[in-house]
Design an enzyme around this catalytic site. Sequence first.
Site, short mmCIF file in Angstrom:
data_model
loop_
_atom_site.label_atom_id
_atom_site.label_comp_id
_atom_site.label_asym_id
_atom_site.label_seq_id
_atom_site.Cartn_x
_atom_site.Cartn_y
_atom_site.Cartn_z
CB SER A 1 -0.90 0.02 1.25
OG SER A 1 -1.73 -1.11 1.30
CB SER B 1 -2.05 -2.22 -3.74
OG SER B 1 -1.13 -1.22 -3.37
CG ASP C 1 -2.07 1.71 -4.19
OD1 ASP C 1 -1.40 1.40 -3.19
OD2 ASP C 1 -2.02 1.09 -5.27
#
Length: 398
Positions: free
Chosen positions: A272, A310, A312
């Site tokens: 991340s 992830s 993000d």
Amino acid sequence: MLRITILTALAALSVASLSARPRARDAGIPFDGTPGPLNAITDVQGVEVGHVTLIAGDGPLEVGRGPVRTGVTAILPRGKAADAAPVFAGTYSLNGNGEMTGTAWIEESGFLEGPILLTNTHSVGVVRDAIIAWQVRRSGSGRRDVPWSLPVVAETWDGWLSDINGFHVKPEHVFTALDDARNGPVPEGSVGGGTGMVSYEFKGGIGTASRRLAADLGGFTLGVLVQANHGVRRQLVVAGVPVGREIGGGTRRFAGSNPTDLAGLSVGETGSILIIVATDAPLLPHQLKRLARRAALGLARTGAVSGNGSGDLFLAFSTAPVGTSAAIGTPVDVKALTNEGMSPLFESTVEAVEEAIINALVAGETMTGRDGHTAEGVPIPRLQEILKQYNRLVAPAR
């Protein structure tokens, strides 16, 4: 014994003096654009940053005891002024396997009404509650009353190196990060919320950069701060060079944000990254959302693909005046750039995000944490050698 390091932005010190490792430009890595004097998010006037870094213990994991490799980072858009006004803001989720609290109200109202805190995944709750307590405590010293608050706290997972289920971040650490936040140079690498983070299977953490537009483009300043805990080594690109593949190695085991089997992660990216963009350009909330989206392009320049696992998450805010009125129903005057004036800020965002991420990597020194897990710092001499082979190494900045 828990070692607590309080790292603020220190006006009297250079960033280089805060770490044994150079910043990316000082190592000869080329970047586009013109940075501000500090090349940090604090080049945006009024923005303050504070870190509390928690490091303790070695050896096998003992939940509740350690090893501890974690912390908290505070970003205050208008500093600690008791009467600090809200700022216009916008958010963007490139991939949502993560948490950033308070964004529903930002999306609804267009306002960010307090600080931004970055920490580890399992400390979001205590950090959020501590922000409210900090605000309430300050309400008795001239600050407006705090009848309710929806704080912004964002996270990445540091459980490869740290006892994440030991809940080592406490309210007093949040208070300290907020109280001691300053303008000036910003410590990078394994500090604050970035203490236990791993990026591209190298030691990651906090990174920052800024850009200053030319006078004929408005002369505005834009700054970025990242908490980098993403990517796998083969993806890493520095200055257009496939550095990750050239260096080689990497197990793709510990770049994760929510892994269920630390020893079995072998496919894709599960890390991340948090990206905070600040500017003094007068922008409305929908324009700031456009700016936040461009952070994804800066991330992509470093090789990331934003995998399924992830988290993000990006937030952009403007410190320009928002216009206030005590009278309900009374219009306020707000200035904003035209759409045509946005493109230079888009370009600056992409450039500053790329550099902030590389700064985080270059600043990250090798760290060993729980169960002997080790995140290697990027080998700077080898990085320079590779860039030279591709004719991309430049004379180090002075």
